[in-house]
Design a protein around this motif. Structure first.
Motif, PDB file in Angstrom:
ATOM      1  N   UNK A  64     -35.746 139.302  63.908  1.00  0.00           N
ATOM      2  CA  UNK A  64     -36.575 139.080  65.096  1.00  0.00           C
ATOM      3  C   UNK A  64     -36.136 139.948  66.270  1.00  0.00           C
ATOM      4  N   UNK A  65     -34.837 140.051  66.485  1.00  0.00           N
ATOM      5  CA  UNK A  65     -34.359 140.864  67.614  1.00  0.00           C
ATOM      6  C   UNK A  65     -34.704 142.335  67.411  1.00  0.00           C
ATOM      7  N   UNK A  66     -34.610 142.827  66.158  1.00  0.00           N
ATOM      8  CA  UNK A  66     -34.940 144.237  65.887  1.00  0.00           C
ATOM      9  C   UNK A  66     -36.426 144.507  66.078  1.00  0.00           C
ATOM     10  N   UNK A  67     -37.261 143.527  65.777  1.00  0.00           N
ATOM     11  CA  UNK A  67     -38.707 143.745  65.875  1.00  0.00           C
ATOM     12  C   UNK A  67     -39.224 143.589  67.299  1.00  0.00           C
ATOM     13  N   UNK A 120     -48.264 143.151  73.022  1.00  0.00           N
ATOM     14  CA  UNK A 120     -49.250 142.129  72.680  1.00  0.00           C
ATOM     15  C   UNK A 120     -49.300 141.909  71.168  1.00  0.00           C
ATOM     16  N   UNK A 121     -49.253 142.994  70.398  1.00  0.00           N
ATOM     17  CA  UNK A 121     -49.331 142.890  68.941  1.00  0.00           C
ATOM     18  C   UNK A 121     -48.118 142.183  68.350  1.00  0.00           C
ATOM     19  N   UNK A 122     -46.919 142.534  68.823  1.00  0.00           N
ATOM     20  CA  UNK A 122     -45.721 141.946  68.218  1.00  0.00           C
ATOM     21  C   UNK A 122     -45.603 140.458  68.570  1.00  0.00           C
ATOM     22  N   UNK A 123     -45.936 140.098  69.810  1.00  0.00           N
ATOM     23  CA  UNK A 123     -45.889 138.680  70.190  1.00  0.00           C
ATOM     24  C   UNK A 123     -46.956 137.893  69.435  1.00  0.00           C
ATOM     25  N   UNK A 124     -48.169 138.456  69.371  1.00  0.00           N
ATOM     26  CA  UNK A 124     -49.242 137.799  68.625  1.00  0.00           C
ATOM     27  C   UNK A 124     -48.936 137.669  67.143  1.00  0.00           C
ATOM     28  N   UNK A 125     -48.275 138.678  66.596  1.00  0.00           N
ATOM     29  CA  UNK A 125     -47.912 138.634  65.179  1.00  0.00           C
ATOM     30  C   UNK A 125     -46.952 137.487  64.899  1.00  0.00           C
ATOM     31  N   UNK A 155     -40.587 140.498  75.963  1.00  0.00           N
ATOM     32  CA  UNK A 155     -41.308 140.369  74.693  1.00  0.00           C
ATOM     33  C   UNK A 155     -40.505 139.561  73.690  1.00  0.00           C
ATOM     34  N   UNK A 156     -39.192 139.777  73.680  1.00  0.00           N
ATOM     35  CA  UNK A 156     -38.335 139.039  72.746  1.00  0.00           C
ATOM     36  C   UNK A 156     -38.333 137.543  73.068  1.00  0.00           C
ATOM     37  N   UNK A 157     -38.130 137.205  74.334  1.00  0.00           N
ATOM     38  CA  UNK A 157     -38.076 135.791  74.703  1.00  0.00           C
ATOM     39  C   UNK A 157     -39.442 135.121  74.553  1.00  0.00           C
ATOM     40  N   UNK A 158     -40.510 135.867  74.876  1.00  0.00           N
ATOM     41  CA  UNK A 158     -41.845 135.297  74.741  1.00  0.00           C
ATOM     42  C   UNK A 158     -42.183 135.040  73.277  1.00  0.00           C
TER      43      UNK A 158
END
Length: 493
Positions: free
Chosen positions: A347-350, A422-427, A358-361
């Protein structure tokens, strides 16, 4: 003689009487005890609804204790790691310890298989909840303590207590779930809500604590090269001090386990809970000798008609064939391997390449998605095995995208674009939402197949997590397939 009293006092007495009327055992004895207060039959509808809500809350709090300790430990790592000698090798050690702790569910499963009924399930749950509460409490005092092992300082207390916490949480998969057989089916979904909340609440508390918040500060560095002095300007990452210590956080985890213990005690002894069992006299579904003869003709005909249906397999009630059972267990192992180990390990790498926010969200919204999926399953409990397979493929596809971004770290696709964030959080949201829904529905299906089916459900959950850990540990810790960048200085084209 009818009771005469002032309005407020009379109202209080009636409320107390209503409560007793709807919770006392047996109900028929109450009018003789309180002959002076008159009640209408429909008045019990509100307290009964209240009791149902009360039991839902208890089931949620009970499920919350299943993984809250380990989930809390993971979110606290950014605060713990800089202060212990193991450093960022600690996550790898934790992965190994968690898998070693599967000796607990293995023992429980073997006992159910070869010595059914020998283990007192209630006593086992009391023991593991108490162990988790004590281990979390001791961590608050000893997590920073070190001992010399082969001349090297090691956090022996932290690792040992973490092993106990892992044993508690892993064993909960094969004890908490079967215990829920004693309640009506709708409460199992609420239990899964609580299981999801066990990840959400520690994450929210960690956000309040300020764990892992990075600030980039301008720093000037003097360089002396062949007698000439030059100044170099660069950004350095500085972690914001936490609002409260890791010790206080571990006290909080211990309190959460205490709440779980209280909920479990009430689930066992509160009279309202007894009436919410499928059969209050026979919580395990076994009729006493001679009871079948006392059943009315309609019930006997229903049982004879049901017995005429040829079972598809010897598993549970025989509703599903052997292939269908293996299909569900494969999906269950696959989904838990992805959601519990494979994706969290990257998760941290992505997410971090897209920024700390973005990581915390993504971490917080993923934690919210788990209980949300349970609520969706409560209102849309589809049991189509074909749909469950399709949802598993969809969620796995999203997981493949997340892993792809982790492999490309520290410069994944759209790294400097808002659309990338937006894509990574939504994913992450849809990945957890989809596969958590699949897990809940399979759990509900297996619940209807009996106590033994839920024991195997918990065992398969742990097996999937174990296979995920065996796969990811060498990729992350040995072969360093995933690379992290500097949060302040990584430059991507």
């Amino acid at each position: 003689m009818e009771l005469k009293s002032p309005g407020p006092l009379r109202g209080i007495l009636q409320c107390i009487g209503l409560w007793l009327l709807c919770t006392a055992e047996p109900l028929t004895e109450l009018p003789a005890v309180y002959p002076t207060i008159h009640f209408q039959a429909h008045q019990c509808s509100v307290p009964r609804f209240t009791m149902s809500l009360f039991i839902h809350i208890l089931a949620c709090l009970f499920g919350m204790g299943s993984w809250v300790s380990i989930n809390g430990l993971w979110v606290e790592l950014p605060l713990i790691v800089p202060q212990i000698p193991e450093g960022w090798y600690l996550p790898s050690y934790l992965s190994v310890l968690i898998q070693m702790a599967n000796v607990g569910p293995l023992f429980i499963t073997l006992m159910h298989r070869f010595r059914p009924g020998a283990l007192n399930e209630t006593v086992v749950i009391y023991v593991i909840i108490s162990l988790g509460m004590v281990a979390s409490f001791l961590l608050a005092f000893f997590w920073k303590e070190t001992l010399l092992v082969a001349g090297v300082p090691r956090s022996v207390a932290l690792l040992l207590l973490t092993f106990f916490l892992s044993t508690v949480d892993c064993t909960s998969s094969v004890t908490f779930l079967p215990f829920m057989m004693r309640l009506k089916p709708q409460y199992l979904t609420t239990y899964f809500v609580g299981e999801g909340v066990s990840g959400l609440i520690p994450a929210l508390v960690a956000l309040i604590q300020g764990v892992g918040v990075v600030h980039c500060n301008n720093c000037t560095r003097m360089i002396n090269d062949t007698g000439s002095v030059s100044l170099s300007y660069e950004l350095q990452a500085h972690y914001q001090p936490a609002n409260f210590s890791a010790g206080v956080f571990f006290f909080f985890l211990s309190a959460m386990m205490l709440v779980c213990l209280g909920a479990f005690i009430l689930l066992n002894y509160h009279p309202a809970v007894a009436r919410e069992r499928p059969n209050a006299r026979y919580p395990n579904g076994v009729l006493e000798k001679g009871e079948a003869a006392q059943m009315n003709p309609t019930e006997q005909k229903a049982m004879i008609k049901q017995s005429d249906i040829k079972p598809k397999s010897c598993f549970g009630t025989g509703t599903y064939s052997r292939i269908q059972v293996l299909y569900m267990f494969f999906i269950l192992a696959w989904v838990n391997g992805l959601t519990n180990v494979v994706l969290p390990s990257v998760q941290s790498y992505s997410c971090l390449p897209y920024g700390n926010s973005a990581y915390h969200l993504s971490a917080t919204m993923a934690a919210v998605s788990n209980p949300l999926a349970c609520f969706i399953a409560m209102f849309f409990p589809t049991r189509s095995l074909l749909l469950l397979g399709a949802l598993t493929l969809f969620g796995s596809g999203i997981g493949a995208y997340i892993i792809g971004m982790a492999v490309l770290s520290p410069c994944p696709l759209l790294v400097n674009e808002t659309s990338g964030t937006f894509l990574i959080v939504g994913s992450w949201i849809f990945f957890i939402l989809t596969l958590s829904y699949v897990k809940v529905i399979i759990g509900v299906i297996l619940r209807d197949e009996g106590h033994s089916a839920l024991v195997w459900c918990g065992a398969v959950v742990q097996l999937g997590s174990f296979m995920g850990a065996v796969t990811m540990f060498p990729l992350v810790s040995v072969y360093s397939l995933f690379l992290s960048g500097d949060p302040c200085n990584t430059k991507c084209p």
